[in-house]
Design an enzyme around this catalytic site. Structure first.
Site, PDB file in Angstrom:
ATOM      1  N   ASP A  61       0.798  -1.234   0.000  1.00 14.59           N
ATOM      2  CA  ASP A  61       0.000   0.000   0.000  1.00 14.59           C
ATOM      3  C   ASP A  61       0.829   1.282   0.000  1.00 14.59           C
ATOM      4  O   ASP A  61       1.962   1.324   0.443  1.00 14.59           O
ATOM      5  CB  ASP A  61      -0.980   0.017   1.185  1.00 14.59           C
ATOM      6  CG  ASP A  61      -0.311  -0.200   2.536  1.00 14.59           C
ATOM      7  OD1 ASP A  61       0.697  -0.925   2.603  1.00 14.59           O
ATOM      8  OD2 ASP A  61      -0.796   0.370   3.528  1.00 14.59           O
ATOM      9  N   GLU A  65      -0.760  -2.116   4.980  1.00  9.58           N
ATOM     10  CA  GLU A  65       0.050  -2.170   6.209  1.00  9.58           C
ATOM     11  C   GLU A  65      -0.098  -0.885   6.996  1.00  9.58           C
ATOM     12  O   GLU A  65      -0.006  -0.886   8.214  1.00  9.58           O
ATOM     13  CB  GLU A  65       1.525  -2.404   5.853  1.00  9.58           C
ATOM     14  CG  GLU A  65       2.461  -2.539   7.054  1.00  9.58           C
ATOM     15  CD  GLU A  65       2.862  -1.213   7.680  1.00  9.58           C
ATOM     16  OE1 GLU A  65       2.954  -1.143   8.918  1.00  9.58           O
ATOM     17  OE2 GLU A  65       3.057  -0.230   6.953  1.00  9.58           O
ATOM     18  N   GLU A  66      -0.334   0.219   6.293  1.00  9.36           N
ATOM     19  CA  GLU A  66      -0.248   1.548   6.925  1.00  9.36           C
ATOM     20  C   GLU A  66      -1.395   1.867   7.877  1.00  9.36           C
ATOM     21  O   GLU A  66      -1.236   2.695   8.760  1.00  9.36           O
ATOM     22  CB  GLU A  66      -0.199   2.641   5.838  1.00  9.36           C
ATOM     23  CG  GLU A  66       1.039   2.590   4.943  1.00  9.36           C
ATOM     24  CD  GLU A  66       2.303   3.081   5.640  1.00  9.36           C
ATOM     25  OE1 GLU A  66       2.209   3.514   6.796  1.00  9.36           O
ATOM     26  OE2 GLU A  66       3.369   3.013   5.016  1.00  9.36           O
ATOM     27  N   HIS A 101       7.596   8.493   4.822  1.00  7.76           N
ATOM     28  CA  HIS A 101       6.355   9.284   4.836  1.00  7.76           C
ATOM     29  C   HIS A 101       6.598  10.756   4.490  1.00  7.76           C
ATOM     30  O   HIS A 101       5.723  11.581   4.671  1.00  7.76           O
ATOM     31  CB  HIS A 101       5.607   9.154   6.185  1.00  7.76           C
ATOM     32  CG  HIS A 101       5.128   7.756   6.470  1.00  7.76           C
ATOM     33  ND1 HIS A 101       4.093   7.477   7.335  1.00  7.76           N
ATOM     34  CD2 HIS A 101       5.548   6.558   5.991  1.00  7.76           C
ATOM     35  CE1 HIS A 101       3.913   6.146   7.380  1.00  7.76           C
ATOM     36  NE2 HIS A 101       4.786   5.585   6.579  1.00  7.76           N
TER      37      HIS A 101
END
Ligand code: NI
Length: 404
Positions: free
Chosen positions: A84, A142-143, A369
C-alpha cells in the site's frame, strides 16, 4: 551424494536489477491506498503466474499469495511484502513520480513488491532442488490499522501448506545501500491509537467564568499526557504518547465547547501497554474535574510489538553476510517505536523482520512518509538476494548439513 553447488544469488540478482527497478517504478507511478491495491495485485499475480506458481488473488480483499512448491519434500517458509501507498502529495520530481495526485509510495512498499518478486524469480530457478516450499505473501494495507496482515491470517495464508517460518523487510533510507540492520527480540513497538473529546460549555471569549473552556482543558490534557513518559514510567522504559491532531473552536472571541484530539501510544513492554488506558484515564479524569468539562476517551488497540525469533535472526545474519559481505550486517541495539502489522505473522510463526539499507549516495536523506522520500534502487537486488538466500538456507539446511 555429491553436494549441489550453492546458488550465487547475489550475482543472479544483479543480473535482474533492471527488471526489478522497472517493476518498482511501475508500482511507484500508480500508488494505491490500503485495500485498494487492485492494479498492483494484478501486476504481482501476473508475475507469479508466469513463474508457474500456484496463485491466489483477492486474499484479504486485494492481497495475492503465490506458492512455489519445491521438487523435494520439506518445510514451508513465507516471504512477505506490503503493497500500500500513502495519502501524500509526491514532491520528488522523479521521472516516474506518482501520476495520482495526493497518493504516493512514500514508505518504499513499491520497493518491497519489486524485491519480493525478484526473490520469487531467483528461487524459481531452483525449483527442482528446493526441499520444501516458499510462500509469497503480498499484503494489502500495512499503513492503516487493523491492517491486512491479520485479515490474511484469518483467511488462512499460514495454512495449507502450514508456514513454518517467515521473513519480512523494510527499506531504510538512513542505512547505506549494501547494509542490513537486524535486531534480536522486540524490534518494533506496539502501536495503539486513542481519541479524546473534551466537552465544555461555550460562551463569550470575554466572560470565561460563565463558560467551561474546552481549549484550556485540552491544553491541560496534552501536557498531562506528556507526564506519563517523563514522570510516571521508569525513565529507562520506552513509551511515547503523541497527540497528532487537535480540532476545536469557532472564532477568536468564542469559548469553544468542544475539542477533539487523536493520538498514538507506543510501548515495548506488555505490562506497560496493558496499563496505558488506565493511566491516561486517571489524567483525563483529573483534568475533567479541575476544568469542569466532560472528557470522552477511546483507546484502540493496534499492532502488537514486532518480535524476532533469535534462531531466525541468526539465519538472516548468515544469509546477509553471504550476500553483502563481511561487516555489513549490523546488529541494532534499540527497538524502533514505529509499528508494523508483520507483528501478527510473528505471533503465529517464528520469523525475522529486518532493515535493508537503501540510502542514497548523495543529497539529503528524507525519512519515511516524507513527500520527497526516495530510495537507492541498488538496494533492490541486495534485498532480493538476501531473501532468496535466507529462504534457501532455511529449506536446504546450512551448507555443511549432513545428508540423511
Ligand atoms: Ni512501511
Amino acid at each position: 551424494m555429491v553436494p549441489k553447488p550453492q546458488p550465487d544469488f547475489a550475482r543472479e540478482a544483479r543480473a535482474r536489477a533492471a527488471e526489478m527497478s522497472e517493476i518498482r517504478r511501475k508500482v511507484h507511478r500508480y500508488p494505491e491506498l490500503g485495500f485498494e491495491e487492485t492494479e498492483t495485485a494484478k501486476l504481482v499475480a501476473a508475475h507469479l503466474a508466469k513463474l508457474g506458481f500456484e496463485v491466489s488473488g483477492a486474499v484479504a480483499r486485494t492481497g495475492v499469495v503465490g506458492l512455489l512448491r519445491g521438487g523435494l519434500p520439506g518445510p514451508t517458509i513465507a516471504l512477505r511484502a506490503d503493497m500500500d501507498a500513502l495519502p501524500i502529495l509526491e514532491q520528488t520530481g522523479l521521472e516516474f513520480a506518482s501520476e495520482r495526485p495526493g497518493l504516493m509510495h512514500a514508505c518504499g512498499h513499491d520497493a518491497h513488491v519489486a524485491i519480493t518478486l525478484g526473490a520469487a524469480h531467483l528461487l524459481a530457478g531452483y525449483r527442482q532442488e528446493l526441499r520444501g516450499s516458499v510462500k509469497f505473501l503480498f499484503q494489502p494495507s500495512e499503513e492503516t490499522p487493523p491492517g491486512g496482515a491479520a485479515a490474511m491470517i484469518e483467511e488462512g495464508v499460514l495454512d495449507n501448506p502450514p508456514v513454518d517460518a517467515i521473513l519480512g523487510l523494510h527499506v531504510n533510507p538512513h542505512l547505506p545501500v549494501g547494509f542490513i540492520g537486524v535486531k534480536d527480540g522486540v524490534t518494533m513497538a506496539a502501536a495503539d491509537n486513542f481519541r479524546v473529546v473534551v466537552r465544555g460549555r461555550g460562551g463569550h471569549g470575554a466572560a470565561p467564568h460563565q463558560a467551561a473552556d474546552a481549549v484550556v482543558a485540552a491544553a491541560a490534557v496534552i501536557q498531562g499526557l506528556q507526564t506519563i513518559s517523563s514522570r510516571l514510567v521508569d525513565p529507562v522504559v520506552p513509551v511515547v504518547v503523541t497527540v497528532g491532531t487537535i480540532h476545536g473552536g469557532y472564532k477568536a472571541n468564542v469559548i469553544a465547547d468542544q475539542v477533539e484530539m487523536h493520538g498514538t501510544v507506543r510501548t515495548i513492554l506488555p505490562d506497560l501497554r496493558q496499563q496505558m488506558p488506565e493511566t491516561m484515564q486517571k489524567i483525563l479524569d483529573g483534568v475533567a474535574a479541575a476544568y469542569g468539562c466532560k472528557i470522552d476517551f477511546d483507546y484502540l488497540r493496534g499492532y502488537p510489538p514486532v518480535e524476532n525469533e533469535p534462531a531466525m535472526v541468526s539465519l538472516l545474519v548468515e544469509a546477509g553476510k553471504l550476500i553483502t559481505g563481511p561487516g555489513r550486517v549490523l546488529k541494532i541495539a534499540h527497538p524502533s517505536m514505529g509499528g508494523e502489522d508483520f507483528a501478527y505473522f510473528l505471533q503465529r510463526v517464528p520469523g525475522v523482520y529486518f532493515y535493508l539499507g537503501a540510502g542514497k549516495q548523495e543529497g539529503p536523506v528524507y525519512p519515511w512518509h516524507h513527500p520527497q522520500f526516495d530510495i537507492n534502487e541498488e538496494a533492490l537486488p541486495v534485498g532480493a538476494a538476501v531473501l532468496a538466500q535466507a529462504a534457501w538456507t532455511y529449506l536446504q539446511g546450512s551448507p555443511g548439513r549432513s545428508e540423511e
